[in-house]
Motif scaffolding. Structure first.
Motif, PDB file in Angstrom:
ATOM      1  N   ASP A 199       0.823  -1.212   0.000  1.00  0.00           N
ATOM      2  CA  ASP A 199       0.000   0.000   0.000  1.00  0.00           C
ATOM      3  C   ASP A 199       0.856   1.261   0.000  1.00  0.00           C
ATOM      4  N   LEU A 200       2.070   1.158   0.531  1.00  0.00           N
ATOM      5  CA  LEU A 200       2.965   2.319   0.569  1.00  0.00           C
ATOM      6  C   LEU A 200       3.787   2.471  -0.709  1.00  0.00           C
ATOM      7  N   LEU A 201       4.265   1.370  -1.273  1.00  0.00           N
ATOM      8  CA  LEU A 201       5.293   1.439  -2.314  1.00  0.00           C
ATOM      9  C   LEU A 201       4.911   0.817  -3.650  1.00  0.00           C
ATOM     10  N   TRP A 202       3.945  -0.076  -3.684  1.00  0.00           N
ATOM     11  CA  TRP A 202       3.535  -0.749  -4.919  1.00  0.00           C
ATOM     12  C   TRP A 202       4.722  -1.370  -5.659  1.00  0.00           C
ATOM     13  N   PRO A 203       5.443  -2.289  -5.025  1.00  0.00           N
ATOM     14  CA  PRO A 203       6.550  -2.950  -5.732  1.00  0.00           C
ATOM     15  C   PRO A 203       6.047  -3.827  -6.873  1.00  0.00           C
ATOM     16  N   ASP A 204       6.889  -4.009  -7.873  1.00  0.00           N
ATOM     17  CA  ASP A 204       6.576  -4.902  -8.990  1.00  0.00           C
ATOM     18  C   ASP A 204       6.953  -6.347  -8.686  1.00  0.00           C
ATOM     19  N   LEU A 205       7.848  -6.532  -7.713  1.00  0.00           N
ATOM     20  CA  LEU A 205       8.290  -7.877  -7.323  1.00  0.00           C
ATOM     21  C   LEU A 205       8.776  -7.823  -5.882  1.00  0.00           C
ATOM     22  N   ILE A 206       8.474  -8.873  -5.121  1.00  0.00           N
ATOM     23  CA  ILE A 206       9.001  -9.032  -3.767  1.00  0.00           C
ATOM     24  C   ILE A 206       9.822 -10.315  -3.730  1.00  0.00           C
ATOM     25  N   VAL A 207      11.050 -10.197  -3.260  1.00  0.00           N
ATOM     26  CA  VAL A 207      11.947 -11.350  -3.133  1.00  0.00           C
ATOM     27  C   VAL A 207      12.209 -11.567  -1.648  1.00  0.00           C
ATOM     28  N   VAL A 208      11.997 -12.782  -1.183  1.00  0.00           N
ATOM     29  CA  VAL A 208      12.177 -13.101   0.233  1.00  0.00           C
ATOM     30  C   VAL A 208      13.475 -13.875   0.422  1.00  0.00           C
ATOM     31  N   GLY A 209      14.377 -13.309   1.230  1.00  0.00           N
ATOM     32  CA  GLY A 209      15.652 -13.940   1.504  1.00  0.00           C
ATOM     33  C   GLY A 209      15.794 -14.300   2.972  1.00  0.00           C
ATOM     34  N   GLY A 210      17.033 -14.566   3.384  1.00  0.00           N
ATOM     35  CA  GLY A 210      17.291 -15.060   4.722  1.00  0.00           C
ATOM     36  C   GLY A 210      17.271 -16.583   4.725  1.00  0.00           C
ATOM     37  N   GLY A 211      17.750 -17.165   5.808  1.00  0.00           N
ATOM     38  CA  GLY A 211      17.836 -18.622   5.885  1.00  0.00           C
ATOM     39  C   GLY A 211      16.504 -19.322   5.683  1.00  0.00           C
ATOM     40  N   VAL A 212      15.411 -18.673   6.117  1.00  0.00           N
ATOM     41  CA  VAL A 212      14.094 -19.301   6.013  1.00  0.00           C
ATOM     42  C   VAL A 212      13.618 -19.409   4.564  1.00  0.00           C
ATOM     43  N   SER A 213      14.285 -18.713   3.652  1.00  0.00           N
ATOM     44  CA  SER A 213      13.885 -18.803   2.240  1.00  0.00           C
ATOM     45  C   SER A 213      14.073 -20.217   1.698  1.00  0.00           C
ATOM     46  N   LYS A 214      14.902 -21.025   2.386  1.00  0.00           N
ATOM     47  CA  LYS A 214      15.057 -22.425   1.989  1.00  0.00           C
ATOM     48  C   LYS A 214      13.756 -23.205   2.196  1.00  0.00           C
ATOM     49  N   LYS A 215      12.879 -22.679   3.051  1.00  0.00           N
ATOM     50  CA  LYS A 215      11.593 -23.325   3.332  1.00  0.00           C
ATOM     51  C   LYS A 215      10.431 -22.506   2.765  1.00  0.00           C
ATOM     52  N   ALA A 216      10.698 -21.792   1.681  1.00  0.00           N
ATOM     53  CA  ALA A 216       9.702 -20.879   1.120  1.00  0.00           C
ATOM     54  C   ALA A 216       8.396 -21.574   0.772  1.00  0.00           C
ATOM     55  N   ASP A 217       8.474 -22.853   0.405  1.00  0.00           N
ATOM     56  CA  ASP A 217       7.256 -23.576   0.036  1.00  0.00           C
ATOM     57  C   ASP A 217       6.296 -23.739   1.204  1.00  0.00           C
ATOM     58  N   LYS A 218       6.784 -23.524   2.430  1.00  0.00           N
ATOM     59  CA  LYS A 218       5.945 -23.663   3.623  1.00  0.00           C
ATOM     60  C   LYS A 218       5.054 -22.446   3.851  1.00  0.00           C
ATOM     61  N   PHE A 219       5.484 -21.262   3.345  1.00  0.00           N
ATOM     62  CA  PHE A 219       4.726 -20.050   3.676  1.00  0.00           C
ATOM     63  C   PHE A 219       4.410 -19.135   2.503  1.00  0.00           C
ATOM     64  N   LEU A 220       5.243 -19.085   1.476  1.00  0.00           N
ATOM     65  CA  LEU A 220       4.944 -18.170   0.361  1.00  0.00           C
ATOM     66  C   LEU A 220       3.615 -18.488  -0.331  1.00  0.00           C
ATOM     67  N   PRO A 221       3.244 -19.763  -0.527  1.00  0.00           N
ATOM     68  CA  PRO A 221       1.946 -20.038  -1.168  1.00  0.00           C
ATOM     69  C   PRO A 221       0.748 -19.575  -0.339  1.00  0.00           C
ATOM     70  N   LEU A 222       0.965 -19.272   0.937  1.00  0.00           N
ATOM     71  CA  LEU A 222      -0.130 -18.818   1.805  1.00  0.00           C
ATOM     72  C   LEU A 222      -0.364 -17.316   1.711  1.00  0.00           C
ATOM     73  N   LEU A 223       0.527 -16.608   1.010  1.00  0.00           N
ATOM     74  CA  LEU A 223       0.421 -15.152   0.898  1.00  0.00           C
ATOM     75  C   LEU A 223      -0.306 -14.763  -0.387  1.00  0.00           C
ATOM     76  N   HIS A 224      -1.123 -13.733  -0.288  1.00  0.00           N
ATOM     77  CA  HIS A 224      -1.909 -13.266  -1.438  1.00  0.00           C
ATOM     78  C   HIS A 224      -1.692 -11.768  -1.589  1.00  0.00           C
ATOM     79  N   LEU A 225      -0.833 -11.420  -2.526  1.00  0.00           N
ATOM     80  CA  LEU A 225      -0.415 -10.037  -2.713  1.00  0.00           C
ATOM     81  C   LEU A 225      -0.603  -9.630  -4.161  1.00  0.00           C
ATOM     82  N   ARG A 226      -0.547  -8.339  -4.419  1.00  0.00           N
ATOM     83  CA  ARG A 226      -0.654  -7.859  -5.797  1.00  0.00           C
ATOM     84  C   ARG A 226       0.586  -8.225  -6.598  1.00  0.00           C
ATOM     85  N   ALA A 227       1.736  -8.056  -5.966  1.00  0.00           N
ATOM     86  CA  ALA A 227       2.998  -8.335  -6.655  1.00  0.00           C
ATOM     87  C   ALA A 227       3.356  -9.810  -6.531  1.00  0.00           C
ATOM     88  N   PRO A 228       4.048 -10.366  -7.515  1.00  0.00           N
ATOM     89  CA  PRO A 228       4.606 -11.708  -7.335  1.00  0.00           C
ATOM     90  C   PRO A 228       5.572 -11.698  -6.150  1.00  0.00           C
TER      91      PRO A 228
END
Length: 253
Positions: A199-228
């Motif tokens: 709502d503040l920035l309207w990004p075209d893409l969001i990339v999630v990093g950090g060690g937990v990104s190795k388990k992205a399949d556990k939480f990214l599919p649960l998010l519903h955002l405008r940007a990929p």
């Protein structure tokens, strides 16, 4: 003469990691070296560890520039904040300190910004037009903003106040672990956080990093955002690679 590479060093709260980086490939030219962060993590104590890492890779790096990341806001070579390192860093001109210690050109940058630059040139943010947010989820929430390939440094979006709380106190990976949250419960907090960012920035893409990104399949599919929203590709190598890239660019003027 054998080829030499710029050196990337990532200073964290528990470990200091470094490796020479092949910028043609965006990969380590030799396996990284990790040394424990000193209990008293003052600038001088950390500079001694950085010098050890630089000496270890002397053959691979020669006099190539060095890029160093810190968990801090860094402006014009001066540290302005201190997260997971000693508060004596604040106000220290670390580029001068490290350059004098190492006898080489040194570039110092916020750790999330370095990771963002790594993902921009070699990872999940390649070939993306517009605004990219790289968000590192760990002890806190780091952020890197990349606008049409240009880094907007020191964004510190993990410290936005949301629902009366510092965002990272509720949505960082450390909060998930501390409160023993399920992936679903944590995803609800991430949804609130990233929706606010959108709502503040309207990004075209969001990339999630950090060690937990190795388990992205556990939480990214649960998010519903405008940007990929996608997982970082370089994972924990992103900061070292990005720091080396930035140092190389600075060395070229």
């Amino acid at each position: 003469m054998s080829k030499t590479y710029p050196l990337g060093i990532d200073v964290g709260g528990t470990g200091i990691k470094g490796a020479p980086v092949d910028l043609d490939k965006g990969e380590f030219a030799k396996d990284r070296l990790r040394i424990e962060t000193p209990e008293e993590s003052t600038p001088d104590a950390v500079a001694d560890i950085i010098a050890q890492i630089a000496d270890n890779f002397a053959a691979e790096t020669g006099k190539e520039p060095i890029g160093i990341t810190l968990p801090a806001v860094v402006t014009h070579g001066v540290v302005r904040t201190a997260a997971n390192i000693d508060r004596s860093w604040i106000g220290t001109n670390v580029e001068e300190l490290f350059s004098k210690k190492l006898g080489r050109t040194v570039t110092v940058v916020n750790d999330a910004d370095a990771a963002g630059v790594g993902e921009l040139h070699y990872g999940a943010a390649r070939n993306t037009d517009g605004l990219v947010l790289v968000s590192t989820l760990g002890t806190g929430i780091g952020s890197a903003l990349l606008n049409y390939g240009v880094l907007v440094a020191n964004s510190e979006l993990g410290h936005l106040e949301i629902d009366g709380h510092d965002a990272e106190s509720k949505a960082a990976e450390s909060a998930r672990e501390k409160e023993d949250l399920s992936w679903e419960k944590w995803a609800e907090r991430l949804q609130r956080y990233f929706s606010h960012i959108e709502d503040l920035l309207w990004p075209d893409l969001i990339v999630v990093g950090g060690g937990v990104s190795k388990k992205a399949d556990k939480f990214l599919p649960l998010l519903h955002l405008r940007a990929p929203i996608v997982a970082a590709q370089l994972q924990n190598a992103a900061g070292i690679v990005g720091a080396a890239w930035l140092a190389d660019q600075a060395g070229k003027g």
